[in-house]
Design a protein around this motif. Structure first.
Motif, mmCIF file in Angstrom:
data_model
loop_
_atom_site.group_PDB
_atom_site.id
_atom_site.type_symbol
_atom_site.label_atom_id
_atom_site.label_comp_id
_atom_site.label_asym_id
_atom_site.label_seq_id
_atom_site.Cartn_x
_atom_site.Cartn_y
_atom_site.Cartn_z
ATOM 1 N N THR A 78 -38.676 10.207 42.061
ATOM 2 C CA THR A 78 -38.559 9.995 40.625
ATOM 3 C C THR A 78 -37.244 10.533 40.079
ATOM 4 N N GLY A 79 -36.452 11.183 40.925
ATOM 5 C CA GLY A 79 -35.149 11.718 40.551
ATOM 6 C C GLY A 79 -34.363 12.010 41.813
ATOM 7 N N PRO A 80 -33.167 12.579 41.699
ATOM 8 C CA PRO A 80 -32.344 12.856 42.878
ATOM 9 C C PRO A 80 -33.042 13.809 43.854
ATOM 10 N N TYR A 81 -32.787 13.592 45.147
ATOM 11 C CA TYR A 81 -33.342 14.470 46.172
ATOM 12 C C TYR A 81 -32.607 14.236 47.482
ATOM 13 N N ALA A 82 -32.854 15.126 48.433
ATOM 14 C CA ALA A 82 -32.341 14.997 49.796
ATOM 15 C C ALA A 82 -33.449 15.415 50.736
ATOM 16 N N PHE A 83 -33.237 15.214 52.032
ATOM 17 C CA PHE A 83 -34.254 15.674 52.985
ATOM 18 C C PHE A 83 -33.623 16.013 54.326
ATOM 19 N N VAL A 84 -34.254 16.960 55.004
ATOM 20 C CA VAL A 84 -33.917 17.282 56.390
ATOM 21 C C VAL A 84 -34.879 16.521 57.282
ATOM 22 N N TRP A 85 -34.346 15.863 58.309
ATOM 23 C CA TRP A 85 -35.208 15.220 59.297
ATOM 24 C C TRP A 85 -35.036 15.926 60.642
ATOM 25 N N GLY A 86 -36.157 16.111 61.303
ATOM 26 C CA GLY A 86 -36.158 16.696 62.639
ATOM 27 C C GLY A 86 -37.067 15.875 63.530
ATOM 28 N N MET A 87 -36.656 15.678 64.788
ATOM 29 C CA MET A 87 -37.435 14.842 65.701
ATOM 30 C C MET A 87 -37.506 15.478 67.082
ATOM 31 N N THR A 88 -38.583 15.156 67.793
ATOM 32 C CA THR A 88 -38.698 15.510 69.201
ATOM 33 C C THR A 88 -39.623 14.509 69.871
ATOM 34 N N GLY A 89 -39.514 14.403 71.178
ATOM 35 C CA GLY A 89 -40.358 13.461 71.915
ATOM 36 C C GLY A 89 -39.784 13.168 73.282
ATOM 37 N N GLU A 90 -39.925 11.934 73.696
ATOM 38 C CA GLU A 90 -39.531 11.551 75.050
ATOM 39 C C GLU A 90 -38.028 11.340 75.215
ATOM 40 N N ASN A 91 -37.323 11.038 74.133
ATOM 41 C CA ASN A 91 -35.894 10.781 74.258
ATOM 42 C C ASN A 91 -35.175 11.218 72.994
ATOM 43 N N GLN A 92 -33.864 11.083 73.006
ATOM 44 C CA GLN A 92 -33.040 11.413 71.845
ATOM 45 C C GLN A 92 -32.287 10.180 71.336
ATOM 46 N N GLU A 93 -32.835 9.012 71.604
ATOM 47 C CA GLU A 93 -32.210 7.765 71.169
ATOM 48 C C GLU A 93 -32.602 7.502 69.719
ATOM 49 N N TYR A 94 -31.681 7.801 68.811
ATOM 50 C CA TYR A 94 -32.002 7.698 67.390
ATOM 51 C C TYR A 94 -32.434 6.286 67.001
ATOM 52 N N ASN A 95 -31.877 5.277 67.677
ATOM 53 C CA ASN A 95 -32.188 3.887 67.331
ATOM 54 C C ASN A 95 -33.367 3.314 68.107
ATOM 55 N N ASP A 96 -34.088 4.166 68.837
ATOM 56 C CA ASP A 96 -35.272 3.697 69.557
ATOM 57 C C ASP A 96 -36.443 3.627 68.577
ATOM 58 N N VAL A 97 -36.413 2.601 67.741
ATOM 59 C CA VAL A 97 -37.416 2.454 66.679
ATOM 60 C C VAL A 97 -37.926 1.019 66.661
ATOM 61 N N ALA A 98 -39.089 0.840 66.044
ATOM 62 C CA ALA A 98 -39.659 -0.493 65.843
ATOM 63 C C ALA A 98 -39.723 -0.745 64.339
ATOM 64 N N PRO A 99 -38.762 -1.499 63.786
ATOM 65 C CA PRO A 99 -38.777 -1.766 62.344
ATOM 66 C C PRO A 99 -40.022 -2.531 61.920
ATOM 67 N N VAL A 100 -40.444 -2.282 60.691
ATOM 68 C CA VAL A 100 -41.597 -2.972 60.123
ATOM 69 C C VAL A 100 -41.143 -3.700 58.872
ATOM 70 N N ALA A 101 -41.373 -4.989 58.810
ATOM 71 C CA ALA A 101 -41.001 -5.759 57.623
ATOM 72 C C ALA A 101 -41.845 -5.322 56.418
ATOM 73 N N LEU A 102 -41.222 -5.228 55.284
ATOM 74 C CA LEU A 102 -41.944 -4.829 54.074
ATOM 75 C C LEU A 102 -43.118 -5.751 53.794
ATOM 76 N N THR A 103 -42.988 -7.010 54.166
ATOM 77 C CA THR A 103 -44.064 -7.976 53.921
ATOM 78 C C THR A 103 -45.302 -7.720 54.786
ATOM 79 N N GLU A 104 -45.147 -6.861 55.819
ATOM 80 C CA GLU A 104 -46.274 -6.550 56.687
ATOM 81 C C GLU A 104 -47.069 -5.339 56.211
ATOM 82 N N LEU A 105 -46.537 -4.588 55.267
ATOM 83 C CA LEU A 105 -47.204 -3.368 54.813
ATOM 84 C C LEU A 105 -48.440 -3.689 53.985
ATOM 85 N N LYS A 106 -49.452 -2.864 54.179
ATOM 86 C CA LYS A 106 -50.678 -2.986 53.399
ATOM 87 C C LYS A 106 -51.181 -1.608 53.015
#
Length: 276
Positions: free
Chosen positions: A248-276
């Motif tokens: 609702t106003g300005p903000y920032a965030f820290v992101w932290g990740m862990t798991g099987e790899n460090q490949e930042y782009n190892d993601v599965a995008p989801v189309a907005l039209t698929e959200l429910k």
């Protein structure tokens, strides 16, 4: 140390607001002259906060997790979200300005934190994950981070993502950590929404005005839920969950990740039209 056990995707279908918050939202991270740590069974991440004001604060015992020291078999990233401060790791002193990040390698025994000024205290946010390799402690300043400009102002999602603990900047065993700032007038943080089956993520929202909130969307794409998040709150995002939000106003965030790899782009995008 608080303990959270996580939940399966099918479980949260029946959660009311409070139970969802209890399972995935961590508040009260930055109490004066105290250290707050939460152990989560979501990839065994430890998430914490500390705000030394009148006194320094120290920690390092591993008694609650069954090891001699907290970091006997763990690494840690510490982001300063407040005024200038110092962190001593086994006597090695580091000075952190706002948006600097300290990587603490496996085997550290005692960590002591202090603020340069009680009137503008440091706010140290921590992510710790199990580690199987040794890397030296390292301060990564805001200027040393690698910034990526993402999004589009016309779609209200323009943002600058800064990588700190990352193979391209400062190597680690499994931890990734960075800070994202939204451009003026943008409200959406992660776009498009996505899941990364091989990694979990934690968000800490900060620099919100007292009256503002972020609506954080989570859950499977076809079964979404939301958390209303205030300044300094952190959210756990399991591998099966999307993560996106609008403020609702300005903000920032820290992101932290862990798991099987460090490949930042190892993601599965989801189309907005698929959200429910």
């Amino acid at each position: 140390m608080k303990v959270l056990y996580g939940a399966a995707p099918e479980d949260i279908k029946s959660y009311d607001t409070q139970r969802l918050r209890d399972a995935f939202l961590i508040s009260d991270l930055f109490a004066a002259d105290a250290v707050s740590l939460t152990y989560t069974h979501v990839d065994r991440l430890i998430l914490g906060g500390a705000m030394p004001v009148a006194n320094s604060v120290s920690f390092g015992s591993g008694k609650e997790i069954g090891t001699e020291y907290l970091l006997s078999a763990r690494e840690m990233g510490i982001a300063n979200l407040g005024g200038a401060g110092t962190i001593s790791v086994d006597g090695q002193l580091f000075t952190l300005q706002n948006r600097d990040v300290l990587y603490v390698g496996r085997g550290a025994r005692e960590i002591t934190m202090a603020s340069a000024s009680a009137g503008s205290p440091a706010r140290f946010y921590m992510n710790s994950v199990p580690a199987g390799t040794d890397h030296p402690h390292r301060l990564i300043t805001k200027e040393q981070s690698k910034a990526l400009d993402l999004g589009d102002i016309s779609r209200s999602n323009k943002r600058r993502l800064a990588m700190y603990i990352h193979p391209e900047v400062a190597p680690s065993c499994l931890l990734l950590m960075g800070i994202t700032d939204l451009a003026e007038g943008s409200v959406w943080n992660t776009m498009p929404p996505h899941v990364h089956e091989r990694r979990m993520e934690a968000y800490c929202y900060f620099d919100l005005a007292e009256q503002d909130r972020v609506v954080h969307l989570m859950g499977q794409p076809q079964e979404t839920r939301h958390l209303v998040v205030a300044n300094g709150d952190a959210v756990l995002s399991p591998a099966w969950s999307i993560h996106m939000g609008a403020g609702t106003g300005p903000y920032a965030f820290v992101w932290g990740m862990t798991g099987e790899n460090q490949e930042y782009n190892d993601v599965a995008p989801v189309a907005l039209t698929e959200l429910k």
